[in-house]
Every structure is written in C-alpha cells, then in structure tokens.
Design a protein around this motif. Structure first.
Motif: not given
Length: 188
Positions: A73-81, A86-89, A139-146, A163-169
């Motif tokens: 779970a990641v929280t950050h202060a500023k929005l980056s397009l 990179a995380i959503l498409g 975390l080597h390979k993540l995909t958004l989980s929400a 939040t994102a879930s990890a998979d093994p490479l």
C-alpha cells in the motif's frame, strides 16, 4: 566482515516505479525508465499465508504453510500522470503552447491495461543503524489490486494512494527484496 543484518527503519525518502517490459523464463527481467512517486509518504508491505493442517488419530500430525500473496500500500502527496500510466494504463497527451499548455491523462476501455511494474522505496541516509547507510525495499513485479484513491478533498490537500499485489518474476522467482547498503544509494 559483512555489515549487520539487523537495523531500525526510519522514514521513507524516495520511491520510484518502473514499468516491467519483459519477464522471460531464465533471462533477466527488463524494466522501462524509472518514474518518481512524488511526495512519497508511506509504503506498507503485508502478506498472506495459507496454513494447511493434517489431522489423524485425533491429533495434529503436520502443518504446511505457503505464501499466497504479498501486497503493498503506497501513499504519496502529489498526483503524477506518468505514475498513473505506469500502474493503471491510459495515455498522456500534451498540447498547446505557452499559457495554453495542457497535459491530459485519458483512461479508456482499450488502454486500461493494468500493466505490471516494479516499485522501489528507500530510507533517507542514516534511516538505518549503519551511519551513512540506507535500506531499499524492492517489489519486483506488481499489479494494481484496487483502483487508486484519486479525487479532491474539501479545504484540504488530497493525497493519492494505491495498493498492488506482487507476483514472483518468471525470470528468477523474486517477489520482494530488502537491500541494506553501507553507503546510501539512490534508486536507479
């Protein structure tokens, strides 16, 4: 003599996301250019373990456990397009010139790809027990989980989180790494 394997963890100074572009069996994983997660505030890693117990003769005979998920779970202060891409498409389009410049992120049914990505966060120098050292969580390979938390807040700053879930490479089986450096090192 190796450095100590025990340390405190104080704060998070930087985090970057890198798109995973290739994960071949037996070959090295390949990542795109790292993108800063602006104003990183928190990076929380958790996991799930499934436990199976074998019973017989009115007693417990054996227990076997397996990791079934690692999540961040990641929280950050500023929005980056660029982070959103990179995380959503989606896609970012820049237009205009001078005072009419516009950057637009569009998420459509055809470009909402939920691409895999790497996330790396780091303590500030001296955020560990080693003077001048640091610790990196990778975390080597993540995909958004929400879907990410986006939007506005009335009369307050709105922070962004996901939040994102990890998979093994596939390349080497890595899910999660903790890298402790005797000398602080920037995320590449």
């Amino acid at each position: 003599m190796p450095i100590s394997r025990v340390t405190k963890l104080y704060s998070v100074q930087d985090a970057k996301i890198a798109p995973l572009t290739s994960d071949p069996s037996g070959g090295p994983a390949v990542y795109g250019t790292s993108i800063d997660v602006p104003g990183i505030q928190e990076m929380t890693i958790s996991g799930e373990i499934e436990v199976k117990q074998l019973r017989g003769d009115n007693t417990k005979l054996a227990t076997n456990s397996a990791i079934t998920n690692i999540e961040v779970a990641v929280t950050h202060a500023k929005l980056s397009l660029d982070v959103l891409v990179a995380i959503l498409g989606g896609a970012v389009t820049d237009s205009g010139t001078g005072s009419t410049e516009v950057s637009t992120w569009d998420l459509t049914s055809s470009n909402a790809t939920l691409p895999p990505f790497k996330l790396e966060g780091v303590t500030p120098p001296n955020g560990v027990d080693i003077v001048g050292g640091d610790l990196h969580w990778v975390l080597h390979k993540l995909t958004l989980s929400a879907f990410p938390d986006l939007g506005f807040a009335n009369e307050d700053y709105r922070v962004v989180s996901f939040t994102a879930s990890a998979d093994p490479l596939i390349a080497n089986g890595k899910w999660l790494s903790a890298v402790m450096n005797e000398t602080a090192a920037a995320i590449v």
